[in-house]
Design a protein around this motif. Structure first.
Motif, short mmCIF file in Angstrom:
data_model
loop_
_atom_site.label_atom_id
_atom_site.label_comp_id
_atom_site.label_asym_id
_atom_site.label_seq_id
_atom_site.Cartn_x
_atom_site.Cartn_y
_atom_site.Cartn_z
N VAL A 21 0.84 -1.20 0.00
CA VAL A 21 0.00 0.00 0.00
C VAL A 21 0.88 1.25 0.00
O VAL A 21 0.56 2.25 -0.66
N LEU A 22 2.00 1.19 0.70
CA LEU A 22 2.91 2.33 0.71
C LEU A 22 3.49 2.58 -0.68
O LEU A 22 3.65 3.74 -1.09
N ASP A 23 3.80 1.52 -1.41
CA ASP A 23 4.25 1.69 -2.79
C ASP A 23 3.18 2.43 -3.61
O ASP A 23 3.49 3.34 -4.39
N GLN A 24 1.94 2.01 -3.43
CA GLN A 24 0.84 2.64 -4.17
C GLN A 24 0.68 4.10 -3.78
O GLN A 24 0.44 4.97 -4.63
N ALA A 25 0.86 4.39 -2.49
CA ALA A 25 0.74 5.77 -2.02
C ALA A 25 1.83 6.64 -2.62
O ALA A 25 1.58 7.79 -3.02
N VAL A 26 3.05 6.12 -2.69
CA VAL A 26 4.16 6.88 -3.29
C VAL A 26 3.83 7.22 -4.74
O VAL A 26 4.06 8.33 -5.21
N ALA A 27 3.25 6.25 -5.45
CA ALA A 27 2.91 6.46 -6.85
C ALA A 27 1.80 7.50 -7.00
O ALA A 27 1.86 8.38 -7.88
N LEU A 28 0.77 7.42 -6.17
CA LEU A 28 -0.33 8.38 -6.26
C LEU A 28 0.12 9.79 -5.92
O LEU A 28 -0.33 10.76 -6.54
N GLU A 29 0.99 9.91 -4.94
CA GLU A 29 1.53 11.24 -4.62
C GLU A 29 2.25 11.83 -5.82
O GLU A 29 2.07 13.00 -6.16
N ALA A 30 3.08 11.02 -6.47
CA ALA A 30 3.84 11.49 -7.63
C ALA A 30 2.91 11.91 -8.77
O ALA A 30 3.12 12.94 -9.42
N CYS A 31 1.88 11.12 -9.02
CA CYS A 31 0.96 11.43 -10.12
C CYS A 31 0.09 12.64 -9.79
O CYS A 31 -0.22 13.45 -10.68
N VAL A 77 -13.53 -0.07 3.08
CA VAL A 77 -13.63 0.79 1.90
C VAL A 77 -13.23 2.22 2.27
O VAL A 77 -12.41 2.85 1.58
N ARG A 78 -13.77 2.72 3.37
CA ARG A 78 -13.44 4.10 3.76
C ARG A 78 -11.97 4.24 4.11
O ARG A 78 -11.32 5.20 3.68
N ARG A 79 -11.44 3.31 4.88
CA ARG A 79 -10.03 3.43 5.27
C ARG A 79 -9.11 3.40 4.06
O ARG A 79 -8.15 4.17 3.98
N THR A 80 -9.40 2.51 3.12
CA THR A 80 -8.57 2.43 1.92
C THR A 80 -8.66 3.71 1.12
O THR A 80 -7.65 4.24 0.63
N ALA A 81 -9.89 4.21 0.97
CA ALA A 81 -10.10 5.44 0.19
C ALA A 81 -9.38 6.63 0.83
O ALA A 81 -8.71 7.41 0.15
N VAL A 82 -9.51 6.78 2.14
CA VAL A 82 -8.86 7.90 2.82
C VAL A 82 -7.35 7.75 2.75
O VAL A 82 -6.62 8.73 2.54
N THR A 83 -6.86 6.54 2.91
CA THR A 83 -5.41 6.30 2.87
C THR A 83 -4.82 6.75 1.53
O THR A 83 -3.81 7.47 1.50
N LEU A 84 -5.43 6.36 0.43
CA LEU A 84 -4.88 6.71 -0.88
C LEU A 84 -5.20 8.16 -1.26
O LEU A 84 -4.41 8.81 -1.94
N ALA A 85 -6.34 8.66 -0.81
CA ALA A 85 -6.64 10.08 -1.06
C ALA A 85 -5.65 10.98 -0.32
O ALA A 85 -5.26 12.04 -0.84
N ALA A 86 -5.20 10.57 0.85
CA ALA A 86 -4.21 11.34 1.59
C ALA A 86 -2.90 11.44 0.82
O ALA A 86 -2.22 12.48 0.86
N ALA A 87 -2.56 10.38 0.10
CA ALA A 87 -1.34 10.42 -0.72
C ALA A 87 -1.49 11.45 -1.83
O ALA A 87 -0.54 12.19 -2.13
#
Length: 669
Positions: free
Chosen positions: A68-78, A161-171
């Motif tokens: 999930v951290l890998d995905q967050a790094v990618a979303l932040e960059a994009c 669902v909410r936790r995942t959404a908030v986690t990636l939206a925060a990135a």
């Protein structure tokens, strides 16, 4: 700093930012204004080919097999490049289902379908596939098309669902904040007004420094939410998500607004990209929901005993040292209380980062292991107070005789130190000091006045800066002396502070004789040594406890509080947790062999705010009892009054923001 700290994450973020920029995403966003989202299809095709949305999906299902951290790094960059077309919804849906696709996600029953206007699959709040129709809508964020559910279903909420959404939206919020900060700083470095770069104006410098503080807080909270998701502890992940929800989205909006303020008129034009990032930040905040709701949930969790506990992964590097350290710690723990300090010094565990024989010359891993083992044994190091500033300078620049005379006795508590730096007319501006030292046979005679000197009334020795060459430039001609506080000519006068107590002192020096061998380093070279003293830090393990006042606020909330008060307590919990996270990230940088990042400077600024605001909150929670001064509120009032010094001592908050603006952000002096 971005979310990623490791070499792999730094490289991933850099490569994805470069790739995303090659798509010319802002041009796609502008071209799609007022039209359907079909213009985003080219960007989506590129996303799909790169697998950016499916980095955390198992390889067996066609994903990247990452975390999930890998995905967050990618979303932040994009998000930094404003990649359009529904990447966030796709990443959330792909992570939840384990199957890569272009998803829309409905986080709340009856709520907006995130990226539903471009979705091929839609997930309901409970994680099931949504069967109703979704109408694409052009909202405030021009880079996406969220959806309105046409056929609403009575579906219950789902925490995952909410936790995942908030986690990636925060990135994504972190990526937005990063772009806004970088854009504002770049503009402030080149834009000229009134004959100089606007970044030299203190108002702009402070605004940019405040943006840095907020961006670092957003980044730390976003990083932690993703890291907690990977750790597999649902209670800890839930807590980290609420910290992110209370921090990241308001923070991203504030940084985006500040960016436009720094840009001035050009930032208010539609042609500049800044408003597109503000729009993305506003949309993210609206999707996630009110930060006050998250704060209230944090209070409930904290009252229930939950605190954020971040476990550092030492990747096996502790195995070579842990057994010996544990044995040493057990030996100290078995000793009577009065013998432990000597044992701390003998083992080097008191100051493990110092060189032998006074420490262990310990690397970051060893320091962390010592902290962990001491905490596990319930042992606390003795506080060496000002000696922690004086002795590193003596170790680095002093003579062998000075090291022999002062270091070990100070560590053992046989010598107490004070710091004779600040003066009534100098304060934080040490180069403006007026205390003078005149050369005499065998030494120097020092005359002057020092102020705000803690423990001077009981100190044995003082570290003192005095001007030895009045004709030299103000940063030169200063020398670093070790002054015997019992010497003739020294007068210590207590200073009563706003608390009613006298913790500080004025110190008057009237031709105080200091021998030549009590100068540290070279004559006229004291400025460099003073900076060594103030800069000495060590790697430390973060605590899971909140700040003192925040813990007290949680205690009061547990005894009964209004809804508004519980919200205020929750925001204090979020800030206190973020301050700890900044420390963890700084430690991780040290473990990775990297130099100090912005976290350490920001941690001091946010830490001051955390302690001051927390102490004020406690007093507010006590209500009209404060006016009576009863015994059960006296300590809380004292703490509130005493913390007012934190934004002054050791350099005012305003000075520190100047330093952050110039040294971290590169703004002109």
């Amino acid at each position: 700093m971005s979310i990623g700290i490791s070499d792999e994450h730094v490289e991933l973020a850099a490569s994805l930012r470069k790739w995303a920029a090659s798509l010319d995403p802002v041009a796609l966003v502008r071209a799609a204004e007022g039209e359907s989202a079909e213009r985003f299809d080219a960007a989506w095709k590129a996303v799909e080919e790169m697998g950016v949305h499916a980095i955390a999906v198992p390889e067996s299902a066609g994903g990247g097999g990452g975390t999930v951290l890998d995905q967050a790094v990618a979303l932040e960059a994009c998000a930094h490049e404003l990649v359009p077309g529904g990447l966030l919804g796709a990443a959330v849906g792909s992570l939840l289902t384990g199957q890569p696709d272009r998803y829309g996600v409905q986080v709340r029953p009856g709520g907006v379908v995130w990226d539903g206007g471009t979705a091929e699959e839609v997930l309901a709040p409970d994680g099931s596939h949504y069967e109703g129709q979704v109408q694409a809508v052009l909202g405030v964020d021009l880079s996406v098309r969220h959806g309105r559910a046409v056929d609403a279903h009575d579906i219950e909420s789902g925490d995952r669902v909410r936790r995942t959404a908030v986690t990636l939206a925060a990135a994504e919020a972190a990526g937005v904040a990063r772009w806004c900060l970088a854009t504002a700083v770049e503009y402030a470095q080149v834009r000229e007004q009134f004959g100089q770069k606007i970044g030299a104006f203190q108002a702009i410098k402070h605004l940019c420094a405040e943006m840095l503080e907020t961006a670092e807080a957003v980044t730390a909270a976003a990083w932690d939410a993703a890291a907690a998701a990977d750790a597999g502890d649902d209670e800890q992940w839930a807590f980290a998500v609420e910290v992110a929800a209370a921090t990241c989205f308001d923070g991203a909006v504030e940084v985006a607004k500040a960016c436009i303020q720094v840009l001035g008129g050009i930032g208010f034009t539609f042609e500049h990209d800044a408003h597109l990032y503000l729009r993305r930040a506003l949309a993210l905040r609206s999707l996630v929901g009110d930060s006050d709701d998250a704060a209230e949930r944090l209070t409930a969790a904290a009252v229930g005993g939950v605190r954020r506990r971040v476990q550092l992964d030492l990747e096996g590097r502790d195995e070579a040292v842990r057994a010996d350290i544990r044995t040493g710690v057990e030996r100290i723990a078995a000793l009577p209380e009065e013998q432990r300090r000597a044992a701390f010094v003998e083992t080097g565990y008191l100051t493990p980062h110092w060189p032998a024989p006074y420490g262990l010359g310990a690397d970051a891993v060893t320091q962390i292991v010592i902290d962990q083992e001491l905490a596990g044994a319930g042992l606390t190091r003795p506080d060496i107070v000002i000696a922690g500033w004086a002795l590193p300078t003596i170790l680095e620049h002093g003579s062998a005789a000075q090291r022999e005379q002062f270091v070990s006795p100070s560590l053992l508590g046989e010598l107490v130190w004070c710091q004779l730096f600040s003066e009534p007319g100098a304060g934080s501006d040490l180069a403006a000091l007026r205390t003078k030292a005149e050369k005499v046979d065998g030494g120097w005679k020092i005359t002057g006045q020092k102020v705000w000197t803690s423990v001077a009334e009981r100190a044995d020795w003082g570290i003192c800066l005095a001007r030895t060459n009045p004709d030299a430039p103000k940063h030169k001609g200063i020398s670093y002396f070790l002054v015997d506080m019992r010497a003739p000519g020294i007068e210590v006068r207590p200073l009563r502070e706003i608390t009613g107590k006298a913790l500080f002192n004025e110190v008057f020096l009237d031709e105080v004789f200091v021998p030549d061998d009590m100068i540290v380093g070279e004559v006229d070279d004291g400025w460099k040594l003073a900076r060594t003293t103030l800069a000495n830090e060590r790697v430390a393990m973060a605590t899971s406890r909140l700040s003192k006042s925040t813990e007290r606020a949680v205690e009061l909330a547990a005894a009964g509080a209004t809804p508004a008060q519980r919200v205020a307590v929750g925001h204090s919990i979020a800030l206190s947790t973020v301050c700890s996270l900044l420390g963890v990230r700084s430690t991780m940088r040290s473990l990775a062999g990297l130099g100090p990042g912005a976290e350490s400077s920001v941690a001091k600024l946010l830490g001051v705010r955390n302690r001051q605001d927390g102490a004020e909150l406690v007093v507010a929670l006590l209500g009209d009892k404060v006016a009576l001064g009863d015994d059960d509120v006296r300590d809380d009032v004292w703490e509130m009054l005493n913390t007012r010094c934190l934004s002054i001592a050791g350099g005012t908050t305003q000075i520190l923001r100047n330093v952050a603006g110039e040294r971290i952000l590169g703004l002109p002096r």
